[in-house]
Design a protein around this motif. Structure first.
Motif, PDB file in Angstrom:
ATOM      1  N   ASP A 106      35.311  66.452  27.298  1.00  0.00           N
ATOM      2  CA  ASP A 106      34.115  65.284  27.410  1.00  0.00           C
ATOM      3  C   ASP A 106      32.858  65.917  26.518  1.00  0.00           C
ATOM      4  O   ASP A 106      32.340  64.734  25.985  1.00  0.00           O
ATOM      5  CB  ASP A 106      33.634  65.520  28.959  1.00  0.00           C
ATOM      6  CG  ASP A 106      34.779  65.099  29.802  1.00  0.00           C
ATOM      7  OD1 ASP A 106      35.804  64.092  29.460  1.00  0.00           O
ATOM      8  OD2 ASP A 106      34.868  65.399  31.039  1.00  0.00           O
ATOM      9  N   ASN A 155      35.892  71.828  26.128  1.00  0.00           N
ATOM     10  CA  ASN A 155      35.599  70.939  27.119  1.00  0.00           C
ATOM     11  C   ASN A 155      35.886  69.496  26.352  1.00  0.00           C
ATOM     12  O   ASN A 155      35.069  69.258  25.297  1.00  0.00           O
ATOM     13  CB  ASN A 155      34.248  70.975  27.683  1.00  0.00           C
ATOM     14  CG  ASN A 155      34.001  69.958  28.871  1.00  0.00           C
ATOM     15  OD1 ASN A 155      34.263  68.757  28.858  1.00  0.00           O
ATOM     16  ND2 ASN A 155      33.552  70.242  29.946  1.00  0.00           N
ATOM     17  N   CYS A 180      43.443  71.571  35.459  1.00  0.00           N
ATOM     18  CA  CYS A 180      42.833  72.594  34.627  1.00  0.00           C
ATOM     19  C   CYS A 180      42.335  73.778  35.269  1.00  0.00           C
ATOM     20  O   CYS A 180      42.306  74.895  34.873  1.00  0.00           O
ATOM     21  CB  CYS A 180      41.732  71.741  33.620  1.00  0.00           C
ATOM     22  SG  CYS A 180      42.240  70.406  32.864  1.00  0.00           S
ATOM     23  N   LYS A 181      41.645  73.438  36.400  1.00  0.00           N
ATOM     24  CA  LYS A 181      41.060  74.485  37.229  1.00  0.00           C
ATOM     25  C   LYS A 181      42.170  75.478  37.734  1.00  0.00           C
ATOM     26  O   LYS A 181      41.934  76.947  37.885  1.00  0.00           O
ATOM     27  CB  LYS A 181      40.386  73.779  38.180  1.00  0.00           C
ATOM     28  CG  LYS A 181      38.980  73.211  37.975  1.00  0.00           C
ATOM     29  CD  LYS A 181      38.487  72.514  39.295  1.00  0.00           C
ATOM     30  CE  LYS A 181      37.091  71.831  38.930  1.00  0.00           C
ATOM     31  NZ  LYS A 181      36.579  71.028  39.917  1.00  0.00           N
ATOM     32  N   TYR A 185      40.442  71.235  28.335  1.00  0.00           N
ATOM     33  CA  TYR A 185      40.105  70.997  29.579  1.00  0.00           C
ATOM     34  C   TYR A 185      38.844  70.031  29.960  1.00  0.00           C
ATOM     35  O   TYR A 185      38.195  69.647  28.928  1.00  0.00           O
ATOM     36  CB  TYR A 185      39.847  72.371  30.553  1.00  0.00           C
ATOM     37  CG  TYR A 185      38.521  72.883  30.199  1.00  0.00           C
ATOM     38  CD1 TYR A 185      37.401  72.675  31.309  1.00  0.00           C
ATOM     39  CD2 TYR A 185      38.110  73.405  29.085  1.00  0.00           C
ATOM     40  CE1 TYR A 185      36.210  72.979  31.077  1.00  0.00           C
ATOM     41  CE2 TYR A 185      36.727  73.999  28.951  1.00  0.00           C
ATOM     42  CZ  TYR A 185      35.762  73.681  29.801  1.00  0.00           C
ATOM     43  OH  TYR A 185      34.636  74.163  29.856  1.00  0.00           O
ATOM     44  N   ALA A 186      38.621  69.771  30.985  1.00  0.00           N
ATOM     45  CA  ALA A 186      37.263  68.942  31.767  1.00  0.00           C
ATOM     46  C   ALA A 186      37.152  69.675  33.223  1.00  0.00           C
ATOM     47  O   ALA A 186      38.167  70.037  33.847  1.00  0.00           O
ATOM     48  CB  ALA A 186      37.687  67.652  31.771  1.00  0.00           C
ATOM     49  N   ASP A 187      35.893  69.499  33.449  1.00  0.00           N
ATOM     50  CA  ASP A 187      35.219  70.024  34.547  1.00  0.00           C
ATOM     51  C   ASP A 187      35.854  69.443  35.802  1.00  0.00           C
ATOM     52  O   ASP A 187      36.244  70.120  36.850  1.00  0.00           O
ATOM     53  CB  ASP A 187      33.760  70.282  34.787  1.00  0.00           C
ATOM     54  CG  ASP A 187      33.197  71.221  33.752  1.00  0.00           C
ATOM     55  OD1 ASP A 187      33.887  72.251  33.237  1.00  0.00           O
ATOM     56  OD2 ASP A 187      32.237  70.953  33.232  1.00  0.00           O
ATOM     57  N   TRP A 188      36.256  68.189  35.761  1.00  0.00           N
ATOM     58  CA  TRP A 188      36.643  67.448  36.689  1.00  0.00           C
ATOM     59  C   TRP A 188      38.024  67.464  37.126  1.00  0.00           C
ATOM     60  O   TRP A 188      38.628  66.774  38.111  1.00  0.00           O
ATOM     61  CB  TRP A 188      36.339  65.957  36.588  1.00  0.00           C
ATOM     62  CG  TRP A 188      36.430  65.359  35.059  1.00  0.00           C
ATOM     63  CD1 TRP A 188      35.735  65.398  34.218  1.00  0.00           C
ATOM     64  CD2 TRP A 188      37.808  64.943  34.835  1.00  0.00           C
ATOM     65  NE1 TRP A 188      36.177  64.798  33.162  1.00  0.00           N
ATOM     66  CE2 TRP A 188      37.759  64.673  33.276  1.00  0.00           C
ATOM     67  CE3 TRP A 188      38.985  64.980  35.292  1.00  0.00           C
ATOM     68  CZ2 TRP A 188      38.699  64.168  32.684  1.00  0.00           C
ATOM     69  CZ3 TRP A 188      40.201  64.209  34.620  1.00  0.00           C
ATOM     70  CH2 TRP A 188      39.901  64.048  33.295  1.00  0.00           C
ATOM     71  N   CYS A 189      39.007  68.297  36.194  1.00  0.00           N
ATOM     72  CA  CYS A 189      40.273  68.124  36.319  1.00  0.00           C
ATOM     73  C   CYS A 189      40.848  69.335  37.078  1.00  0.00           C
ATOM     74  O   CYS A 189      40.838  70.451  36.695  1.00  0.00           O
ATOM     75  CB  CYS A 189      40.941  68.342  34.682  1.00  0.00           C
ATOM     76  SG  CYS A 189      42.604  68.845  34.324  1.00  0.00           S
ATOM     77  N   GLY A 190      41.543  68.679  38.045  1.00  0.00           N
ATOM     78  CA  GLY A 190      42.046  70.010  39.180  1.00  0.00           C
ATOM     79  C   GLY A 190      43.170  70.835  38.513  1.00  0.00           C
ATOM     80  O   GLY A 190      43.105  71.994  38.684  1.00  0.00           O
TER      81      GLY A 190
END
Length: 106
Positions: free
Chosen positions: A59, A57, A33-34, A26-31
């Motif tokens: 990234d 993560n 993924c959230k 995942y990535a923190d910026w990925c909707g």
């Protein structure tokens, strides 16, 4: 509980695991993924004796991301002794994750 994986601890946590590991790339910026977060929490709780649920993560861990050829996220990989047993690309329902786990022998 969801484990946090990095390039540094991936081999140790996944290879040494006595049960299969569901890795959420995942990535923190990925909707999308959230959106998977609550589903993975439920899976972690329901399968706690049979499965480790972990997040990596992309990234912050490019080496492992490249090793597993992850080009799109969210990407869920079901690994046993480091070997890919099944995978899911994109945001999916809890039922779809459970189907993938079942087809991987869980």
């Amino acid at each position: 509980m969801i484990e946090i994986l990095t390039d540094e601890n991936f081999e140790e946590k996944v290879q040494a695991a006595s049960v299969p590991v569901l890795v959420d790339f995942y990535a923190d910026w990925c909707g999308p993924c959230k959106m998977m977060g609550p589903i993975l929490e439920m899976i972690a709780e329901e399968y706690q004796d049979k499965l480790i649920v972990a997040k990596l993560n992309v990234d912050q861990s490019p080496k492992t991301t490249m090793a597993y050829q992850v080009r799109s996220i969210p990407y869920l990989a079901i690994l046993q002794s480091g070997e890919l047993k099944n995978s899911i690309l994109g945001a999916v329902s809890k039922e779809e994750v459970e189907q993938a786990l079942a087809s991987a022998g869980l």
